[in-house]
Motif scaffolding. Structure first.
Motif, PDB file in Angstrom:
ATOM      1  N   ILE A   1       0.853  -1.178   0.000  1.00  0.00           N
ATOM      2  CA  ILE A   1       0.000   0.000   0.000  1.00  0.00           C
ATOM      3  C   ILE A   1       0.898   1.240   0.000  1.00  0.00           C
ATOM      4  N   GLY A   2       0.620   2.174  -0.896  1.00  0.00           N
ATOM      5  CA  GLY A   2       1.449   3.367  -1.010  1.00  0.00           C
ATOM      6  C   GLY A   2       2.570   3.233  -2.020  1.00  0.00           C
ATOM      7  N   PHE A   3       2.661   2.084  -2.674  1.00  0.00           N
ATOM      8  CA  PHE A   3       3.735   1.824  -3.640  1.00  0.00           C
ATOM      9  C   PHE A   3       3.152   1.293  -4.943  1.00  0.00           C
ATOM     10  N   GLY A   4       3.932   1.451  -6.011  1.00  0.00           N
ATOM     11  CA  GLY A   4       3.551   0.850  -7.286  1.00  0.00           C
ATOM     12  C   GLY A   4       2.151   1.230  -7.727  1.00  0.00           C
ATOM     13  N   LEU A   5       1.362   0.223  -8.075  1.00  0.00           N
ATOM     14  CA  LEU A   5       0.007   0.444  -8.569  1.00  0.00           C
ATOM     15  C   LEU A   5      -1.047   0.266  -7.487  1.00  0.00           C
TER      16      LEU A   5
ATOM     17  N   GLU B   1      -3.170   1.338  -3.989  1.00  0.00           N
ATOM     18  CA  GLU B   1      -3.752   2.587  -3.501  1.00  0.00           C
ATOM     19  C   GLU B   1      -2.734   3.329  -2.633  1.00  0.00           C
ATOM     20  N   LYS B   2      -2.800   4.643  -2.653  1.00  0.00           N
ATOM     21  CA  LYS B   2      -1.884   5.468  -1.865  1.00  0.00           C
ATOM     22  C   LYS B   2      -2.688   6.367  -0.925  1.00  0.00           C
ATOM     23  N   PRO B   3      -3.313   5.766   0.080  1.00  0.00           N
ATOM     24  CA  PRO B   3      -4.135   6.561   1.000  1.00  0.00           C
ATOM     25  C   PRO B   3      -3.288   7.495   1.851  1.00  0.00           C
ATOM     26  N   VAL B   4      -3.720   8.726   1.985  1.00  0.00           N
ATOM     27  CA  VAL B   4      -2.950   9.750   2.692  1.00  0.00           C
ATOM     28  C   VAL B   4      -2.806   9.425   4.178  1.00  0.00           C
ATOM     29  N   HIS B   5      -3.808   8.792   4.759  1.00  0.00           N
ATOM     30  CA  HIS B   5      -3.814   8.591   6.209  1.00  0.00           C
ATOM     31  C   HIS B   5      -3.232   7.239   6.651  1.00  0.00           C
ATOM     32  N   PHE B   6      -2.738   6.442   5.712  1.00  0.00           N
ATOM     33  CA  PHE B   6      -2.123   5.156   6.064  1.00  0.00           C
ATOM     34  C   PHE B   6      -0.762   5.413   6.703  1.00  0.00           C
ATOM     35  N   GLU B   7      -0.529   4.849   7.881  1.00  0.00           N
ATOM     36  CA  GLU B   7       0.710   5.142   8.618  1.00  0.00           C
ATOM     37  C   GLU B   7       1.962   4.680   7.864  1.00  0.00           C
ATOM     38  N   GLY B   8       1.897   3.522   7.217  1.00  0.00           N
ATOM     39  CA  GLY B   8       2.973   3.095   6.335  1.00  0.00           C
ATOM     40  C   GLY B   8       4.246   2.634   7.006  1.00  0.00           C
ATOM     41  N   ARG B   9       4.163   2.255   8.287  1.00  0.00           N
ATOM     42  CA  ARG B   9       5.337   1.676   8.943  1.00  0.00           C
ATOM     43  C   ARG B   9       5.486   0.225   8.479  1.00  0.00           C
ATOM     44  N   PRO B  10       6.668  -0.365   8.601  1.00  0.00           N
ATOM     45  CA  PRO B  10       6.814  -1.759   8.173  1.00  0.00           C
ATOM     46  C   PRO B  10       5.867  -2.706   8.898  1.00  0.00           C
TER      47      PRO B  10
ATOM     48  N   ARG C   1       3.802  10.266  -2.654  1.00  0.00           N
ATOM     49  CA  ARG C   1       5.132   9.973  -2.121  1.00  0.00           C
ATOM     50  C   ARG C   1       5.152   9.806  -0.608  1.00  0.00           C
ATOM     51  N   LEU C   2       3.992   9.933   0.014  1.00  0.00           N
ATOM     52  CA  LEU C   2       3.941   9.816   1.472  1.00  0.00           C
ATOM     53  C   LEU C   2       4.390   8.435   1.938  1.00  0.00           C
ATOM     54  N   GLY C   3       4.052   7.394   1.171  1.00  0.00           N
ATOM     55  CA  GLY C   3       4.468   6.035   1.540  1.00  0.00           C
ATOM     56  C   GLY C   3       5.974   5.896   1.563  1.00  0.00           C
ATOM     57  N   LEU C   4       6.644   6.529   0.600  1.00  0.00           N
ATOM     58  CA  LEU C   4       8.103   6.517   0.548  1.00  0.00           C
ATOM     59  C   LEU C   4       8.694   7.214   1.776  1.00  0.00           C
ATOM     60  N   TYR C   5       8.124   8.353   2.114  1.00  0.00           N
ATOM     61  CA  TYR C   5       8.649   9.136   3.226  1.00  0.00           C
ATOM     62  C   TYR C   5       8.407   8.437   4.561  1.00  0.00           C
ATOM     63  N   ARG C   6       7.230   7.890   4.737  1.00  0.00           N
ATOM     64  CA  ARG C   6       6.886   7.266   6.021  1.00  0.00           C
ATOM     65  C   ARG C   6       7.698   6.010   6.280  1.00  0.00           C
ATOM     66  N   ILE C   7       7.956   5.238   5.244  1.00  0.00           N
ATOM     67  CA  ILE C   7       8.765   4.041   5.473  1.00  0.00           C
ATOM     68  C   ILE C   7      10.221   4.429   5.729  1.00  0.00           C
TER      69      ILE C   7
END
Length: 275
Positions: free
Chosen positions: A55-59, A61-70, A186-192
Motif C-alpha cells: 500500500i502506497g507503492f507501485g500500482l 492505492e496510496k491513502p494519505v492517512h495510512f501510517e505506512g510503517r513496516p 510519495r507519502l508512503g516513501l517518506y513514512r517508510i
C-alpha cells in the motif's frame, strides 16, 4: 494477471502468473512489483508467481492517512496471504520487504515452505551510526522536502543502490519514478524512510521471533557492493542462518536488476533442491 484486493490498509495491487507451488515476491523501497518482472516471467513457467505492491507503492492505492510503517505493511501482507489462502509458500524478500515479509511469515509459519533472502536486515537499527545519521536528515525539513517535493528516493537513492549504473537505463529508471507523480503519492516513501530508525524496537522483536522460520530452507542472494547493506549485514545473516545456501555477486543493492540471470539461476537451483 494484474489484479487488486481490498485490505484494511487500502486496495493492494498484485501480479499473479502461472500455476503450481507459490512463490511470493515482496519488494522494499522505493521499488514495486516491477523489480521482479524477469523473475515472474521465468518462474511462472513452473510455479505460481505472485508479486505484491505494498500500500502506497507501485500500482496499489496510496491513502494519505495510512501510517505506512513496516509493521503496518506486514499486517497487510499477512491479511493478503490469508485472504488468498496461500500455502506452501516460497517467500522472497528484499530491502524493507525483509522485515515486512518475514514478520508476515512468522505470523503464519505453517504457510511458509522456504525463504529466499536478498539484501535486507531484521534487527535493531538504533545502534547503527550510518542509519542514525540518515535518520536525522530524513526527519528534518530538508528530508521531508526532498522526499515529498523532489521524489528523492526513486530519483536519487535508487540510482545510488547500483554498483554498475549502466544497469539502470533511463527507461527502467522511469518505471520506478512513475508511480510517485506528486506529493501525496510519495507519502508512503517518506513514512517508510522514517521507519528505518523509528521502528527499531519492532525490528528487534522480529529478530527474536525468527526462530519460528529458522529451521526452514533458506537461500541468501547478496550483492556484496551494496552501499546501504554492507558485508557486515551478510555476516550477521550467515551467523544466524548457518545452514543457508548462499549466492554472492559483485553488484549493488538491487541484485534483481544487476545480476538478473545469475539470481534467477540460483533461485531455480534452490527450488529444485540441489546444492
Amino acid at each position: 494477471m494484474n489484479t487488486n484486493t481490498k485490505l484494511e490498509g487500502g486496495a493492494m495491487h498484485y501480479v499473479d502468473e502461472g500455476e503450481g507451488d507459490i512463490i511470493l515476491f515482496v519488494h522494499g523501497t522505493p521499488t514495486w512489483s516491477f523489480l521482479y518482472r524477469d523473475f515472474i516471467k521465468n518462474m511462472s513457467k513452473n510455479y505460481r508467481a505472485i508479486a505484491i505492491d505494498h500500500i502506497g507503492f507501485g500500482l496499489s492505492e496510496k491513502p494519505v492517512h495510512f501510517e505506512g510503517r513496516p509493521q503496518d505493511h506486514a499486517k497487510n501482507l499477512s491479511a493478503f496471504i490469508q485472504k488468498l489462502d496461500l500455502k506452501n509458500i516460497t517467500l522472497v524478500v528484499h530491502d524493507f520487504g525483509g522485515p515486512i515479509g518475514l514478520a508476515a511469515g512468522m505470523d503464519q509459519p505453517e504457510r511458509i515452505k522456504q525463504v529466499v533472502l536478498f539484501n535486507t536486515w531484521l534487527w535493531e537499527t538504533q545502534s547503527n551510526e550510518a542509519i542514525q545519521k540518515a535518520d536525522k536528515i530524513i526527519q528534518s525539513f530538508l528530508g521531508r522536502f526532498l522526499y515529498l517535493r523532489y521524489n528523492f528516493s526513486p530519483r536519487v537513492l535508487l540510482k545510488k543502490g547500483f554498483a554498475d549504473k549502466t544497469k539502470l537505463s533511463k527507461e527502467i529508471h522511469r518505471q520506478y519514478i512513475k508511480p510517485f507523480p506528486d506529493k501525496n503519492s510519495r507519502l508512503g516513501l517518506y513514512r517508510i524512510a522514517q521507519s528505518l530508525a523509528g521502528s527499531s524496537e519492532w525490528y528487534s522483536d522480529q529478530w527474536e521471533k525468527l526462530q519460528v522460520l529458522q529451521d526452514k530452507p533458506w537461500l541468501i542472494i547478496w550483492g556484496i557492493k551494496d552501499e546501504f547493506f554492507t558485508p557486515e549485514f551478510l555476516d550477521k545473516w550467515t551467523e544466524r542462518l548457518p545452514g543457508a545456501a548462499k549466492a554472492v555477486y559483485q553488484c549493488g543493492h538491487f541484485v534483481q536488476e544487476e545480476c538478473t540471470g545469475e539470481a534467477i539461476a540460483a533461485m531455480r537451483k534452490f527450488l529444485n533442491g540441489t546444492k
